[in-house]
Design a protein around this motif. Structure first.
Motif, PDB file in Angstrom:
ATOM      1  N   UNK A 253      33.489  -9.442  -1.076  1.00  0.00           N
ATOM      2  CA  UNK A 253      32.906 -10.596  -0.253  1.00  0.00           C
ATOM      3  C   UNK A 253      33.518 -10.606   0.560  1.00  0.00           C
ATOM      4  N   UNK A 254      32.880 -10.980   2.049  1.00  0.00           N
ATOM      5  CA  UNK A 254      33.938 -11.200   3.903  1.00  0.00           C
ATOM      6  C   UNK A 254      32.946 -12.042   4.152  1.00  0.00           C
ATOM      7  N   UNK A 255      34.210 -13.093   4.651  1.00  0.00           N
ATOM      8  CA  UNK A 255      34.131 -14.481   5.150  1.00  0.00           C
ATOM      9  C   UNK A 255      34.538 -14.079   6.697  1.00  0.00           C
ATOM     10  N   UNK A 328      28.054  -9.211   2.575  1.00  0.00           N
ATOM     11  CA  UNK A 328      28.360  -8.742   1.152  1.00  0.00           C
ATOM     12  C   UNK A 328      28.548  -7.146   2.052  1.00  0.00           C
ATOM     13  N   UNK A 329      29.727  -6.680   2.036  1.00  0.00           N
ATOM     14  CA  UNK A 329      30.679  -5.629   2.199  1.00  0.00           C
ATOM     15  C   UNK A 329      29.897  -4.262   1.632  1.00  0.00           C
ATOM     16  N   UNK A 330      29.271  -3.035   1.833  1.00  0.00           N
ATOM     17  CA  UNK A 330      30.060  -2.208   0.668  1.00  0.00           C
ATOM     18  C   UNK A 330      30.984  -1.463   0.872  1.00  0.00           C
ATOM     19  N   UNK A 331      32.212  -0.993  -0.083  1.00  0.00           N
ATOM     20  CA  UNK A 331      32.513  -0.616  -0.302  1.00  0.00           C
ATOM     21  C   UNK A 331      32.734   1.172  -0.943  1.00  0.00           C
ATOM     22  N   UNK A 332      34.071   2.483  -1.115  1.00  0.00           N
ATOM     23  CA  UNK A 332      33.329   3.110  -0.984  1.00  0.00           C
ATOM     24  C   UNK A 332      33.694   2.875  -2.589  1.00  0.00           C
TER      25      UNK A 332
END
Length: 385
Positions: A253-255, A328-332
């Protein structure tokens, strides 16, 4: 693990899904007591379901809003099949990450809309509002459809996304109301996916939908769970259905701070504005703009519930206000079992994950918490049994 070819859905798939849940239902719960009599097995017999025109009723909702292509393609396919009477009750605007929220102390309006071959309503609330209202008997002449289908959602609902997803919440609410349900999502690749893939996703999921409704009518569909179905990108190239387990997969969760110059004073939350117009002003997405167009078009409002004012007074002059936007940003993800939901989707399978409503802790966790509480508080202040 079970997988089948994408063009066929043998009875073994439904049978395997059924066995998984029946075995779980037969075990003792975390407290060591047996499940109540009558809770094992499958959803009630077809006599408990309601029919129209001699056909089973299917209720469709989603989290992306009633104008989204995923819902439209699904409804058209169900209507074209001629096997079901299709009803729709869905949010008027995008409620993708609304979770299991409901609307209290605010106006909820319900308006009829045109979707070819289906009786459809748009609701100014959340997916859970839509399902709760639809199954209440207040909106439709029935309250017990054969199945609720929530989708097709745009974006992943794997892993811990189920706690944010409005589409998953709609299916969960149906199960809470005693109606079997599916939530269906398309793993959307922002740079590559196309809207035509929603039709492909519907096509590959129809065998599962048909098998589920068939076995509901027979009284042999798994009980006490709903299925969270995730279709991989490029659905037509999928490797088949695979029974999967819920993972702990989670996006970040990126603000992001947003310049106040983008949103001048008075821009937000005018009391006379609908939520659809607010979202359109924010430029959030096309579904919000569609909601505005529907608001401006002639339509029949069939129900309005509790009333309250929207918005808050404008802040006093000199009051500091900051603006942030959540993404929302994806992460490995680290290497994981092949039968976890997100890993199966990455590998090209259609993930079928049974989810239940149980919230009990596992025995080991319960005992650990009990020991901690007994040690943390005076013995006279707590009971551990």
């Amino acid at each position: 693990m079970t997988s089948v070819k994408n063009s066929l859905l043998p009875p073994s798939l439904v049978s395997n899904l059924q066995d998984v849940l029946m075995n779980r239902n037969g075990r003792e719960d975390a407290g060591g007591s047996k499940l109540e009599e009558g809770t094992e097995g499958c959803v009630g017999t077809s006599e408990e379901r309601e029919y129209q025109e001699g056909k089973p009723i299917v209720l469709v909702t989603n989290g992306d809003g009633i104008g989204s292509p995923g819902l439209t393609e699904l409804v058209h396919a169900l209507v074209r099949s001629g096997q079901y009477v299709v009803h729709v009750c869905a949010p008027e605007s995008d409620k993708s990450a609304s979770g299991h929220s409901v609307t209290l102390r605010e106006t909820v309006s319900v308006s009829s809309v045109e979707i070819h071959g289906a009786s459809a309503y748009e609701v100014s609330g959340t997916p859970v509002d839509c399902i709760s209202l639809a199954l209440s008997g207040s909106l439709f002449s029935w309250s017990k459809p054969a199945m609720v289908i929530s989708g097709i959602n745009k974006g992943s609902s794997c892993g811990n996304h189920i706690f944010y997803s409005g589409a998953v919440a709609g299916a969960r609410e149906a199960l809470l109301c005693g109606v079997p349900s599916l939530s269906i999502s398309l793993n959307w690749n922002k740079d590559e996916s196309q809207e035509s893939e929603f039709k492909e996703a519907v096509d590959v999921c129809l065998p599962l939908i048909n098998a589920a409704i068939r076995d509901i009518e027979k009284g042999i569909f798994p009980k006490r769970c709903f299925f969270n179905v995730e279709v991989p990108s490029t659905p037509a190239a999928n490797k088949g259905f695979k029974i999967t387990r819920h993972s702990q997969y989670r996006s970040v969760l990126s603000w992001q701070a947003v310049s106040s110059s983008r949103y001048p004073a008075g821009h937000f939350m005018s009391k006379q504005q609908s939520l659809g117009i607010q979202l359109a002003q924010l430029g959030r997405d096309a579904s919000a703009a569609a909601a505005v167009r529907r608001l401006n078009a002639q339509r029949k409002t069939v129900e309005i519930e509790s009333v309250a004012e929207h918005g808050k007074p404008e802040p006093q002059q000199g009051t500091a206000r900051k603006y942030y936007r959540l993404e929302f940003t994806e992460k490995d993800q680290e290497a994981a079992d092949e039968d976890l939901d997100f890993r199966a989707v990455e590998n090209g399978f259609i993930s079928v994950t049974p989810l239940d409503l149980l919230v009990q802790c596992e025995t080991e966790m319960y005992n650990s918490a009990s020991d901690w509480l007994a040690a943390a508080l005076a013995p006279s202040d707590v009971q551990t049994s």
